[in-house]
Write a protein that holds these residues in place. Structure first.
Motif, PDB file in Angstrom:
ATOM      1  N   ILE A  30       0.983  -1.209   0.064  1.00 12.11           N
ATOM      2  CA  ILE A  30       0.215   0.014   0.043  1.00 12.11           C
ATOM      3  C   ILE A  30       0.793   1.172  -0.014  1.00 12.11           C
ATOM      4  O   ILE A  30       1.774   1.368   0.841  1.00 12.11           O
ATOM      5  CB  ILE A  30      -1.190  -0.037   1.079  1.00 12.11           C
ATOM      6  CG1 ILE A  30      -1.910  -1.436   1.308  1.00 12.11           C
ATOM      7  CG2 ILE A  30      -1.721   1.342   1.447  1.00 12.11           C
ATOM      8  CD1 ILE A  30      -2.851  -1.292   2.220  1.00 12.11           C
ATOM      9  N   ALA A  31       0.520   2.247  -0.969  1.00  7.75           N
ATOM     10  CA  ALA A  31       1.383   3.325  -1.113  1.00  7.75           C
ATOM     11  C   ALA A  31       0.556   4.394  -0.238  1.00  7.75           C
ATOM     12  O   ALA A  31       1.249   5.295   0.420  1.00  7.75           O
ATOM     13  CB  ALA A  31       1.637   3.603  -2.544  1.00  7.75           C
ATOM     14  N   GLY A  37     -10.511   5.233  -0.403  1.00 12.66           N
ATOM     15  CA  GLY A  37      -9.583   4.757  -1.465  1.00 12.66           C
ATOM     16  C   GLY A  37      -8.395   4.050  -1.011  1.00 12.66           C
ATOM     17  O   GLY A  37      -7.962   4.377   0.105  1.00 12.66           O
ATOM     18  N   THR A  38      -7.824   3.176  -1.857  1.00 10.40           N
ATOM     19  CA  THR A  38      -6.503   2.700  -1.423  1.00 10.40           C
ATOM     20  C   THR A  38      -5.540   2.769  -2.656  1.00 10.40           C
ATOM     21  O   THR A  38      -6.126   2.386  -3.818  1.00 10.40           O
ATOM     22  CB  THR A  38      -6.354   1.340  -0.833  1.00 10.40           C
ATOM     23  OG1 THR A  38      -7.277   1.129   0.197  1.00 10.40           O
ATOM     24  CG2 THR A  38      -5.149   0.591  -0.604  1.00 10.40           C
ATOM     25  N   VAL A  39      -4.402   3.236  -2.516  1.00  9.32           N
ATOM     26  CA  VAL A  39      -3.267   3.112  -3.733  1.00  9.32           C
ATOM     27  C   VAL A  39      -2.434   2.219  -3.348  1.00  9.32           C
ATOM     28  O   VAL A  39      -1.723   2.200  -2.095  1.00  9.32           O
ATOM     29  CB  VAL A  39      -2.840   4.557  -3.864  1.00  9.32           C
ATOM     30  CG1 VAL A  39      -1.827   4.618  -5.034  1.00  9.32           C
ATOM     31  CG2 VAL A  39      -3.708   5.673  -4.074  1.00  9.32           C
ATOM     32  N   PHE A  40      -1.977   1.340  -4.382  1.00 13.68           N
ATOM     33  CA  PHE A  40      -1.075   0.495  -4.233  1.00 13.68           C
ATOM     34  C   PHE A  40       0.144   0.614  -5.082  1.00 13.68           C
ATOM     35  O   PHE A  40      -0.004   1.247  -6.241  1.00 13.68           O
ATOM     36  CB  PHE A  40      -1.619  -1.031  -4.625  1.00 13.68           C
ATOM     37  CG  PHE A  40      -2.496  -1.581  -3.906  1.00 13.68           C
ATOM     38  CD1 PHE A  40      -2.180  -2.428  -2.665  1.00 13.68           C
ATOM     39  CD2 PHE A  40      -3.870  -1.279  -3.933  1.00 13.68           C
ATOM     40  CE1 PHE A  40      -3.217  -2.896  -1.886  1.00 13.68           C
ATOM     41  CE2 PHE A  40      -4.948  -1.838  -3.035  1.00 13.68           C
ATOM     42  CZ  PHE A  40      -4.477  -2.705  -2.087  1.00 13.68           C
ATOM     43  N   GLY A  44       6.392  -0.027 -11.472  1.00 11.62           N
ATOM     44  CA  GLY A  44       6.764   1.626 -11.980  1.00 11.62           C
ATOM     45  C   GLY A  44       5.412   2.314 -11.691  1.00 11.62           C
ATOM     46  O   GLY A  44       5.779   3.555 -11.947  1.00 11.62           O
ATOM     47  N   GLY A  45       4.392   1.799 -11.429  1.00 14.76           N
ATOM     48  CA  GLY A  45       3.091   2.770 -11.498  1.00 14.76           C
ATOM     49  C   GLY A  45       2.325   2.653 -10.202  1.00 14.76           C
ATOM     50  O   GLY A  45       2.780   1.990  -9.185  1.00 14.76           O
ATOM     51  N   PHE A  46       1.435   2.809 -10.472  1.00 15.33           N
ATOM     52  CA  PHE A  46       0.397   2.742  -8.904  1.00 15.33           C
ATOM     53  C   PHE A  46      -0.926   2.189  -9.704  1.00 15.33           C
ATOM     54  O   PHE A  46      -1.602   2.441 -10.438  1.00 15.33           O
ATOM     55  CB  PHE A  46      -0.058   4.092  -8.295  1.00 15.33           C
ATOM     56  CG  PHE A  46       1.314   4.709  -7.859  1.00 15.33           C
ATOM     57  CD1 PHE A  46       1.870   4.188  -6.458  1.00 15.33           C
ATOM     58  CD2 PHE A  46       2.210   5.543  -8.531  1.00 15.33           C
ATOM     59  CE1 PHE A  46       2.846   4.984  -5.892  1.00 15.33           C
ATOM     60  CE2 PHE A  46       3.355   5.982  -8.123  1.00 15.33           C
ATOM     61  CZ  PHE A  46       3.593   5.756  -6.696  1.00 15.33           C
ATOM     62  N   LEU A  47      -1.874   1.576  -8.575  1.00 10.81           N
ATOM     63  CA  LEU A  47      -3.106   1.143  -8.938  1.00 10.81           C
ATOM     64  C   LEU A  47      -3.905   1.704  -7.715  1.00 10.81           C
ATOM     65  O   LEU A  47      -3.667   1.632  -6.474  1.00 10.81           O
ATOM     66  CB  LEU A  47      -3.205  -0.580  -8.747  1.00 10.81           C
ATOM     67  CG  LEU A  47      -4.700  -1.161  -8.643  1.00 10.81           C
ATOM     68  CD1 LEU A  47      -5.455  -0.625  -9.967  1.00 10.81           C
ATOM     69  CD2 LEU A  47      -4.566  -2.585  -8.294  1.00 10.81           C
ATOM     70  N   GLU A  48      -5.141   2.346  -7.997  1.00 13.07           N
ATOM     71  CA  GLU A  48      -5.851   2.994  -7.013  1.00 13.07           C
ATOM     72  C   GLU A  48      -7.049   2.556  -7.121  1.00 13.07           C
ATOM     73  O   GLU A  48      -7.867   2.363  -8.131  1.00 13.07           O
ATOM     74  CB  GLU A  48      -6.158   4.584  -7.489  1.00 13.07           C
ATOM     75  CG  GLU A  48      -7.134   5.217  -6.347  1.00 13.07           C
ATOM     76  CD  GLU A  48      -7.004   6.672  -6.797  1.00 13.07           C
ATOM     77  OE1 GLU A  48      -8.387   7.086  -6.562  1.00 13.07           O
ATOM     78  OE2 GLU A  48      -6.190   7.619  -7.204  1.00 13.07           O
ATOM     79  N   LEU A  49      -7.631   1.832  -6.162  1.00 15.84           N
ATOM     80  CA  LEU A  49      -9.097   1.480  -5.790  1.00 15.84           C
ATOM     81  C   LEU A  49      -9.750   2.391  -5.061  1.00 15.84           C
ATOM     82  O   LEU A  49      -9.430   2.961  -4.031  1.00 15.84           O
ATOM     83  CB  LEU A  49      -9.073   0.038  -5.123  1.00 15.84           C
ATOM     84  CG  LEU A  49      -8.237  -1.072  -5.536  1.00 15.84           C
ATOM     85  CD1 LEU A  49      -8.497  -2.156  -4.696  1.00 15.84           C
ATOM     86  CD2 LEU A  49      -8.668  -1.735  -6.909  1.00 15.84           C
ATOM     87  N   SER A  50     -10.727   3.045  -5.789  1.00 18.37           N
ATOM     88  CA  SER A  50     -11.640   3.995  -5.160  1.00 18.37           C
ATOM     89  C   SER A  50     -12.777   3.903  -5.977  1.00 18.37           C
ATOM     90  O   SER A  50     -13.276   3.253  -7.058  1.00 18.37           O
ATOM     91  CB  SER A  50     -10.931   5.474  -5.375  1.00 18.37           C
ATOM     92  OG  SER A  50     -10.802   5.628  -6.947  1.00 18.37           O
ATOM     93  N   GLY A  51     -13.869   4.686  -5.009  1.00 20.21           N
ATOM     94  CA  GLY A  51     -15.348   4.559  -5.313  1.00 20.21           C
ATOM     95  C   GLY A  51     -15.834   3.132  -5.606  1.00 20.21           C
ATOM     96  O   GLY A  51     -15.376   2.261  -4.905  1.00 20.21           O
ATOM     97  N   ASN A  52     -16.951   3.113  -6.350  1.00 20.13           N
ATOM     98  CA  ASN A  52     -17.529   1.973  -6.438  1.00 20.13           C
ATOM     99  C   ASN A  52     -18.281   1.507  -7.770  1.00 20.13           C
ATOM    100  O   ASN A  52     -18.604   2.471  -8.281  1.00 20.13           O
ATOM    101  CB  ASN A  52     -18.263   1.313  -5.189  1.00 20.13           C
ATOM    102  CG  ASN A  52     -19.581   2.263  -5.207  1.00 20.13           C
ATOM    103  OD1 ASN A  52     -19.752   3.197  -5.916  1.00 20.13           O
ATOM    104  ND2 ASN A  52     -20.507   2.094  -4.151  1.00 20.13           N
ATOM    105  N   ALA A  53     -18.469   0.262  -8.255  1.00 18.12           N
ATOM    106  CA  ALA A  53     -18.985  -0.071  -9.439  1.00 18.12           C
ATOM    107  C   ALA A  53     -20.093  -0.828  -9.134  1.00 18.12           C
ATOM    108  O   ALA A  53     -20.296  -1.598  -8.351  1.00 18.12           O
ATOM    109  CB  ALA A  53     -18.289  -0.598 -10.371  1.00 18.12           C
ATOM    110  N   THR A  54     -21.118  -0.580  -9.812  1.00 16.09           N
ATOM    111  CA  THR A  54     -22.360  -1.498  -9.844  1.00 16.09           C
ATOM    112  C   THR A  54     -22.148  -2.880 -10.565  1.00 16.09           C
ATOM    113  O   THR A  54     -22.952  -3.863 -10.470  1.00 16.09           O
ATOM    114  CB  THR A  54     -23.690  -0.870 -10.263  1.00 16.09           C
ATOM    115  OG1 THR A  54     -23.608  -0.303 -11.525  1.00 16.09           O
ATOM    116  CG2 THR A  54     -23.904   0.321  -9.228  1.00 16.09           C
TER     117      THR A  54
END
Length: 122
Positions: A30-31, A37-40, A44-54
């Motif tokens: 975790i960054a 949200g959480t940023v991983f 060399g980049g990042f993955l952000e999990l945020s919001g939600n989807a239906t």
């Protein structure tokens, strides 16, 4: 334009389930965490999990992650494999897994003699 950083944004159907997958199954560090949200770190980049989807993103998105040892990754992630490891016509060794929403993650091992490993600059 000068790109200084990159981040992929993913809106999961179930945030906690997705955090647990990327943190505990894939072992991404975790960054940053923030409300909603959480940023991983993701190579060399990042993955952000945020919001939600239906609904899941489905085939609209896929991640390409280079790994050092595809056989070890196969053993470690066997429960999540959706396509077994194989050598592609372009010479890379690839295996596909999926996250809890079905997002495809392509794990790639680059052979020592592959052109991607050579400096092609004149």
């Amino acid at each position: 334009m000068e790109v200084l950083a990159s981040r992929v944004l993913l809106h999961p159907v179930d945030m906690q389930r997705s955090i647990e997958f990327y943190r505990d199954v894939l072992g991404l560090a975790i960054a940053r965490e923030f409300p909603g949200g959480t940023v991983f770190f993701m190579g060399g980049g990042f993955l952000e999990l945020s919001g939600n989807a239906t609904a899941p993103a489905g085939g609209a998105i896929a991640f390409w992650l280079q790994v050092r040892d595809l056989a070890a990754a196969h053993h470690e992630l066997a429960a999540h494999v959706v396509r077994e490891p194989r050598q592609e016509p372009w010479g890379l060794h690839e295996m596909w897994i999926a996250d809890p929403d079905g997002t495809r993650i392509v794990l790639v091992q680059i052979p020592e003699d592959h052109p991607i490993r050579r400096d092609s600059r004149p």
